[in-house]
Every structure is written in structure tokens, then in C-alpha cells.
Design an enzyme around this catalytic site. Structure first.
Site, PDB file in Angstrom:
ATOM      1  N   GLU A 154     -11.079   3.827  11.203  1.00  0.00           N
ATOM      2  CA  GLU A 154      -9.825   4.385  11.744  1.00  0.00           C
ATOM      3  C   GLU A 154      -9.713   5.892  11.564  1.00  0.00           C
ATOM      4  OE1 GLU A 154      -6.411   2.277  10.337  1.00  0.00           O
ATOM      5  OE2 GLU A 154      -7.032   0.400  11.281  1.00  0.00           O
ATOM      6  N   GLU A 158     -10.412  -5.914  11.988  1.00  0.00           N
ATOM      7  CA  GLU A 158      -9.194  -6.189  11.209  1.00  0.00           C
ATOM      8  C   GLU A 158      -8.118  -6.734  12.134  1.00  0.00           C
ATOM      9  OE1 GLU A 158      -7.504  -2.940   8.915  1.00  0.00           O
ATOM     10  OE2 GLU A 158      -9.493  -2.281   8.281  1.00  0.00           O
TER      11      GLU A 158
HETATM   12  C1  GBH Z   1      -5.472  -0.654   8.633  1.00  0.00           C
HETATM   13  O1  GBH Z   1      -4.672   0.347   9.155  1.00  0.00           O
HETATM   14  C2  GBH Z   1      -6.348  -0.144   7.529  1.00  0.00           C
HETATM   15  O2  GBH Z   1      -7.687  -0.068   7.943  1.00  0.00           O
HETATM   16  C3  GBH Z   1      -6.255  -0.959   6.280  1.00  0.00           C
HETATM   17  O3  GBH Z   1      -6.817  -0.237   5.223  1.00  0.00           O
HETATM   18  C4  GBH Z   1      -4.817  -1.332   6.040  1.00  0.00           C
HETATM   19  O4  GBH Z   1      -4.585  -1.910   4.795  1.00  0.00           O
HETATM   20  C5  GBH Z   1      -4.429  -2.285   7.134  1.00  0.00           C
HETATM   21  O5  GBH Z   1      -4.676  -1.735   8.377  1.00  0.00           O
HETATM   22  C6  GBH Z   1      -2.970  -2.722   7.096  1.00  0.00           C
HETATM   23  O6  GBH Z   1      -2.131  -1.637   7.313  1.00  0.00           O
HETATM   24  O7  GBH Z   1       4.145   4.090   8.272  1.00  0.00           O
HETATM   25  O8  GBH Z   1       4.661   4.826  10.507  1.00  0.00           O
HETATM   26  O9  GBH Z   1       3.173   6.141   9.142  1.00  0.00           O
HETATM   27  C7  GBH Z   1      -3.810  -0.103  10.199  1.00  0.00           C
HETATM   28  C8  GBH Z   1      -3.228   1.014  10.986  1.00  0.00           C
HETATM   29  C9  GBH Z   1      -2.040   3.024  10.809  1.00  0.00           C
HETATM   30  C10 GBH Z   1      -1.001   1.033  10.173  1.00  0.00           C
HETATM   31  C11 GBH Z   1      -1.012   3.810  10.020  1.00  0.00           C
HETATM   32  C12 GBH Z   1       0.034   1.796   9.383  1.00  0.00           C
HETATM   33  C13 GBH Z   1       1.224   3.820   9.240  1.00  0.00           C
HETATM   34  C14 GBH Z   1       2.393   3.900  10.157  1.00  0.00           C
HETATM   35  N1  GBH Z   1      -2.240   1.735  10.220  1.00  0.00           N
HETATM   36  N2  GBH Z   1       0.216   3.071   9.986  1.00  0.00           N
HETATM   37  S1  GBH Z   1       3.661   4.814   9.477  1.00  0.00           S
END
Ligand code: GBH
Length: 453
Positions: A171, A359
Site C-alpha cells: 500500500e 487483504e
Molecule cells: C491495510 O490498510 C493495511 O495493509 C493493514 O496493515 C491494516 O491493518 C489493514 O488494512 C486494516 O486497516 O483513518 O481516514 O485516515 C487498509 C487501508 C488506508 C485503511 C488508511 C485505513 C486510514 C483512513 N487503510 N485508512 S483514515
């Protein structure tokens, strides 16, 4: 009772079923075994950045309990495991001397996987940049690219006999745009200029290229490599030609800065027009490195955005009302169709040979253990709904070859600390007791029968 018809719910033979984790989220031992400090070890100590101030110091103590965790996986019939290597365990300062204790740790871990008949799928980088590199510029500077090239060579040479499936980076947009952008929610949490921000993901793309190069050079027979991206995913409000065209325009606009360089070997004119004077610095040879052919594309797909056709514009992004159903992770709207459209649009626009869902899963707060059980029917339903849509993508010709649930264990959910639980196995963070949730039993049955159950 008539026999259950399974023709429409069966996955292809050889479909890869697995579970995923990442080193910083489960290992703990953040300062043990010679490991260097990562940017998350630093960032999690900044007051106010992490829910409840949780740190990664202990996490699931997987560093000391991996054998027990693999035995549990085996008992659930999970035969593929996506994990990451902690860069600062191998190179505590990012480059320079290798930490032999860290190298030995992953040898023991891969051996334990083999003993349990579990195939590793290894992510080279899942966000835990060595702090020493951040101090020298982090993702804004090519010093990180050079260090990564050495790191990738080192781990592929070291583990190439035990690991055949490599994922370069997890990512890119999360550890660049979300970490160095205007709305910071990830380590190192340092807002840089728009031009520097574009350098961060150009540098990340270069690292991806080095990861591919390292696997081709040292991976040995049968080694395969790809990137894991979390493409932004639209859902056409109606599955009609006009809304699908709008969704596709949205998909291209939101994902081209990462997927174009990799699949087309250039930044598109649209992207360059958009960034103007803030374009990243491209040096001779960059795109050859970045666009070296890969074996598969990994996609992490959780949630989608509703898009429809709009007179006079390319699309309309509808947003969602607060009442829209979501998991306890606030960003995670429950949108099974996202997995169909993410897979299909990635396939149609970029044509990767194979796609793996690296994922998919959901985060909920409160899943108490009662009588040795966690009845997470909400997660069972989430998985079932998304798997249905994944199967539809396969039936419509998208070459999806595998699916990894996020996550094996409840773990450190970054800025959400230990509050948002994504595991199919419950972890009591006081006692480190593991309790398989109902969803893990459900998933085990899916794997065993190779169909939606
Ligand atoms: C993935 O990210 C990761 O690869 C993994 O490590 C993680 O634990 C898993 O998913 C579950 O989240 O709070 O509005 O700033 C997923 C994509 C992008 C989701 C960033 C959360 C934060 C949004 N992530 N997002 S915000």
C-alpha cells in the site's frame, strides 16, 4: 431435502486461501533481538496520534509465540500465510551492518512454517521504515531507495531457498500520501511540500522496482514477485453502461499515479498535467526499473465509493450518509461490490497476469470471549458477502488466483491501536491468549470445501 447446488459457489481448483499479517502489527519485541527503532516505534509515542496511546512494543508477542500461532493456523487448515519482514530487524539503521539475530529469527520462522505445511508469502516492506533512514530524509530522499535495494538483495539471497512468493511493498499510498501529506494519519507524520510528496511515492515505486530486480537476480527457481496496492475502488450505483463508464473514469483518475508507472512505464499525460510543476524528478533508468514485468498484482480491498454518471462531468462521487452501514473502523463502509469492481477495473485497465486479494477483512471493537467463543457473526457475514462478489469477478473472467483474509490475529491497527480488531482469531492483549472466533471456523470450512458455505 434436495442436494445443495454448489456449481455457482465453488472456487477454481488450486485457488490459494490464506491469512495475512504484518511484522510491526504482531511481532512485538520492538526493541529486542537487536532490532532498530522504526518510524512507528517513534510515532506511536507522540501524544494524541494513536488511540489510547497504544504502542507496538508487545503487540501479539508473535516474536515469541510464532510456533503456537502456526500450529493454530494449521489446525484451521490455513495453508498460505502472508507476513512481512521487519526491515529494522535485518538492518537496524536501514543500511550498514546486518543484525544476525534478526536474520536468524526469520530463518526459524520460515522453518516453523514449513514444519506446519504452510507456504509463506512475504512482503518486503509493510510500513516499518527504520527511523535512522527517516532521519536522513525518509521517503522524500533516494537514500531510502539505495538502502532498500541492499535490503531487498539481502533478504532474497538469505531466504530465497525458503520463500518463493514475494510482495515488494504494501500500500504505497498509505506510507507516503497518508504519512507525509497534508492530512497526516501515519508515521512519520511529517507534512512536506506537494512536490516532495510526489517524490515520496516515486521513491516507493523505485523500491518496488528494486524488489522485483532482487527477486529476478537472487530468487532462484520458481520465485515470483508482485506489488500489493490498495487501489481506490468505485462502485457504479447501477451496473449499467453509463454508471460503469463513470466508475471507470473515477478509478483511472484515482489510481493512475501508482499503476501507470508500473504497468505502462510512464506517468500519464493526465497525471503530469494534474501535478504540473510539482511532478517528481524522474532520472534516466527510473521507469525501466519501475516497470519491470511482475508475476501478479496484489490488491487489498476493503471498501468502495459510490459513483454514477453525471451530465457535463466525467462522474459524480456520491459520498455516503452517516447512517450507511460500516464496521467499527470508521472508514470501512460495508460494500461487498467493492471487491468485484476493484478486481474487474484493475484487470480491465492494467491486465495483470494474475491477481491475488492480499487483504480483505473488517475491524470491530468489542468482541468479548464468552465460554471460549467469540460469536463474530458480523465478520462471518462480511466475509461471505465479499467472497460472493469475488467469485462473481472470477466468473466474469478476472484472473483472481487467491484470497488472504486480514487478519489472522487481532493486532496493532496503526493509529487505531488495539481497539479495532481485525482478527479471525481473538487475542487477549493482557494474557496473550488466542481464541479462534466463529469467523475462523467459517473460513476454515470455506477453505476445506473450496466454496462459499
Ligand atoms: C491495510 O490498510 C493495511 O495493509 C493493514 O496493515 C491494516 O491493518 C489493514 O488494512 C486494516 O486497516 O483513518 O481516514 O485516515 C487498509 C487501508 C488506508 C485503511 C488508511 C485505513 C486510514 C483512513 N487503510 N485508512 S483514515
Amino acid at each position: 431435502m434436495p442436494p445443495l447446488s454448489t456449481t455457482n459457489s465453488t472456487f477454481p481448483d488450486q485457488f490459494v486461501w490464506g491469512a495475512a499479517t504484518a511484522a510491526p502489527q504482531i511481532e512485538g519485541a520492538a526493541f529486542a533481538g537487536g532490532k532498530g527503532e522504526s518510524i512507528w516505534d517513534r510515532y506511536c509515542r507522540i501524544p494524541g496520534r494513536i488511540l489510547k496511546g497504544d504502542t507496538l512494543d508487545v503487540a501479539c508477542d508473535h516474536y515469541n509465540r510464532f510456533r503456537e500461532d502456526f500450529a493454530l493456523m494449521r489446525s484451521l487448515g490455513i495453508r498460505n500465510y502472508r507476513l512481512s519482514i521487519a526491515w529494522p530487524r535485518i538492518f537496524p539503521k536501514g543500511d550498514g551492518p546486518v543484525n544476525q539475530a534478526g536474520v536468524d529469527f526469520y530463518h526459524r520462522l520460515f522453518d516453523a512454517l514449513a514444519e506446519n505445511g504452510i507456504t509463506p508469502w512475504v512482503t518486503m516492506f509493510h510500513w516499518d521504515l527504520p527511523q535512522a533512514l527517516e532521519d536522513r530524509g525518509g521517503w522524500t530522499d533516494r537514500v531510502t531507495v539505495d538502502a532498500f535495494a541492499t535490503y531487498a538483495d539481502t533478504i532474497v539471497k538469505e531466504y530465497g531457498g525458503k520463500v518463493k512468493n514475494w510482495i515488494t511493498l504494501n500500500e504505497i499510498r498509505c506510507f507516503t500520501i497518508l504519512a507525509y501529506g497534508p492530512r497526516v494519519n501515519a508515521a512519520p507524520g511529517r507534512t512536506v511540500s506537494p512536490q516532495q510528496l510526489n517524490e515520496t511515492y516515486h521513491n516507493a515505486l523505485l523500491c518496488h522496482g528494486h524488489g522485483v530486480r532482487a527477486v529476478r537476480a537472487h530468487g532462484g527457481k520458481g520465485a515470483r514477485v508482485g506489488l500489493t496496492d490498495n487501489c481506490d475502488t468505485p462502485i457504479p450505483v447501477t451496473e449499467t453502461e453509463k454508471d460503469i463508464a463513470a466508475a471507470n473514469a473515477w478509478f483511472v483518475e484515482r489510481n493512475l499515479h501508482i499503476l501507470d508507472p508500473i504497468y505502462r512505464g510512464s506517468y500519464s499525460p493526465d497525471y503530469l498535467a494534474r501535478v504540473g510543476k510539482d511532478a517528481p524528478t524522474v532520472k534516466p533508468g527510473d521507469f525501466e526499473l519501475i516497470s519491470a514485468p511482475t508475476d501478479f498484482l496484489g490488491l487489498n480491498i476493503y471498501t468502495g465509493f459510490f459513483v454514477r454518471a453525471c451530465p457535463g462531468a466525467k462522474y459524480e462521487d456520491l459520498g455516503t450518509h452517516d447512517s450507511y452501514p460500516r464496521a467499527d473502523s470508521k472508514w470501512l463502509k460495508i460494500t461487498p461490490q467493492a471487491i468485484y469492481w476493484g478486481l474487474r477495473l484493475a484487470h480491465e485497465n492494467y491486465g495483470p497476469k494474475e491477481i491475488y486479494v492480499t487483504e480483505n477483512g473488517c475491524g470491530y471493537d468489542d468482541e468479548p470471549v464468552v465460554n471460549d467463543e467469540v460469536l463474530d457473526l458480523h465478520r462471518r457475514d462480511f466475509l461471505r458477502g465479499y467472497l460472493r462478489e469475488l467469485l462473481r469477478a472470477i466468473q466474469d473472467g478476472v484472473p483472481v488466483k487467491g484470497y488472504f483474509v486480514w487478519s489472522l490475529l487481532d493486532n496493532y491497527e496503526w493509529a487505531d491501536g488495539y481497539t479495532r480488531r481485525f482478527g479471525i482469531v481473538h487475542v487477549d492483549f493482557e494474557t496473550q491468549a488466542r481464541t479462534p472466533k466463529l469467523s475462523s471456523r467459517y473460513f476454515a470450512e470455506v477453505i476445506k470445501l473450496n466454496r462459499i458455505v
